[in-house]
Motif scaffolding. Structure first.
Motif, PDB file in Angstrom:
ATOM      1  N   THR A  86       0.838  -1.203   0.000  1.00 42.06           N
ATOM      2  CA  THR A  86       0.000   0.000   0.000  1.00 42.06           C
ATOM      3  C   THR A  86       0.870   1.249   0.000  1.00 42.06           C
ATOM      4  N   LEU A  87       1.932   1.235   0.809  1.00 38.60           N
ATOM      5  CA  LEU A  87       2.838   2.376   0.886  1.00 38.60           C
ATOM      6  C   LEU A  87       3.457   2.658  -0.491  1.00 38.60           C
ATOM      7  N   LEU A  88       3.896   1.604  -1.180  1.00 38.82           N
ATOM      8  CA  LEU A  88       4.493   1.769  -2.511  1.00 38.82           C
ATOM      9  C   LEU A  88       3.483   2.279  -3.530  1.00 38.82           C
ATOM     10  N   MET A  89       2.269   1.759  -3.452  1.00 36.85           N
ATOM     11  CA  MET A  89       1.234   2.189  -4.395  1.00 36.85           C
ATOM     12  C   MET A  89       0.925   3.672  -4.196  1.00 36.85           C
ATOM     13  N   ARG A  90       0.763   4.096  -2.963  1.00 35.49           N
ATOM     14  CA  ARG A  90       0.469   5.502  -2.673  1.00 35.49           C
ATOM     15  C   ARG A  90       1.645   6.392  -3.066  1.00 35.49           C
ATOM     16  N   ALA A  91       2.854   5.960  -2.759  1.00 33.35           N
ATOM     17  CA  ALA A  91       4.040   6.747  -3.125  1.00 33.35           C
ATOM     18  C   ALA A  91       4.139   6.863  -4.643  1.00 33.35           C
ATOM     19  N   SER A  92       3.847   5.776  -5.337  1.00 29.51           N
ATOM     20  CA  SER A  92       3.886   5.775  -6.802  1.00 29.51           C
ATOM     21  C   SER A  92       2.834   6.732  -7.358  1.00 29.51           C
ATOM     22  N   ASN A  93       1.640   6.717  -6.785  1.00 31.72           N
ATOM     23  CA  ASN A  93       0.574   7.626  -7.239  1.00 31.72           C
ATOM     24  C   ASN A  93       0.969   9.080  -7.007  1.00 31.72           C
ATOM     25  N   ARG A  94       1.579   9.385  -5.852  1.00 30.75           N
ATOM     26  CA  ARG A  94       2.032  10.750  -5.577  1.00 30.75           C
ATOM     27  C   ARG A  94       3.134  11.153  -6.559  1.00 30.75           C
ATOM     28  N   PHE A  95       4.029  10.223  -6.844  1.00 33.23           N
ATOM     29  CA  PHE A  95       5.103  10.492  -7.803  1.00 33.23           C
ATOM     30  C   PHE A  95       4.518  10.828  -9.174  1.00 33.23           C
ATOM     31  N   LYS A  96       3.563  10.002  -9.629  1.00 36.11           N
ATOM     32  CA  LYS A  96       2.948  10.246 -10.947  1.00 36.11           C
ATOM     33  C   LYS A  96       2.234  11.593 -10.985  1.00 36.11           C
ATOM     34  N   LYS A  97       1.514  11.911  -9.909  1.00 36.31           N
ATOM     35  CA  LYS A  97       0.792  13.175  -9.843  1.00 36.31           C
ATOM     36  C   LYS A  97       1.769  14.347  -9.918  1.00 36.31           C
TER      37      LYS A  97
END
Length: 174
Positions: free
Chosen positions: A153-164
């Motif tokens: 979950t942490l990686l998914m959220r971090a990845s989403n923030r990175f993409k944004k």
């Protein structure tokens, strides 16, 4: 066999067996033009080194055509392997010695990624960098001192923030 009879005998054998040899080779390799070339090779071998018993030339032709087809596959395998090696070498050289344009683009991409990573929290940045370097979820959990169950979950959220952040950075560049 006397030399003066050889061409006539060969022509008769050629006419009698050529269609069957061509058909077999075409079925084996699937390319008509290449099959015609290989069929010619079979009959060249017959002309140059005929079997002792020309009445049993059928099985001899079959053995020769089988060997020629095997040789064809071996050769084409080596050629495709060589082509793959040359492509890999060219790509490696491009990476080792990129063109000026490629170097500028890569530098720009690195700068953008650094900028976007710096906008993330320390934990998000570390999680993404560790994942990119090939660390397992357990190793990432240990390094970040978090429960291993939340790493996905942490990686998914971090990845989403990175993409944004990346999209907003690219929008600013335009």
């Amino acid at each position: 066999m006397p030399l003066d009879e050889r061409p006539a005998r060969f022509q008769a054998l050629f006419r009698a067996h050529y269609p069957a040899v061509l058909r077999k080779i075409t079925l084996l390799i699937g390319e008509r033009a290449a099959a015609e070339d290989l069929t010619q090779e079979v009959f060249l071998r017959l002309y140059r080194n005929p079997p002792e018993d020309l009445d049993r030339v059928g099985p001899w032709l079959h053995r020769v055509l089988t060997r020629i087809v095997y040789d064809h596959y071996r050769k084409s395998g080596r050629e495709s392997s060589l082509a793959e090696k040359q492509l890999h070498q060219a790509m490696s050289e491009e990476q080792a010695h990129p063109s000026n344009e490629t170097a500028v683009i890569q530098s720009w991409e690195r700068d953008v990624v650094r900028s976007v990573l710096n906008k993330l929290s320390e934990r998000d940045r570390q999680a993404l960098l560790l994942k990119e370097q090939g660390y397992s979820h357990g190793e990432i959990a240990e390094a970040l001192q978090v429960n291993p169950k939340i790493v996905g979950t942490l990686l998914m959220r971090a990845s989403n923030r990175f993409k944004k952040n990346l999209l907003s950075e690219e929008a600013l560049e335009l």
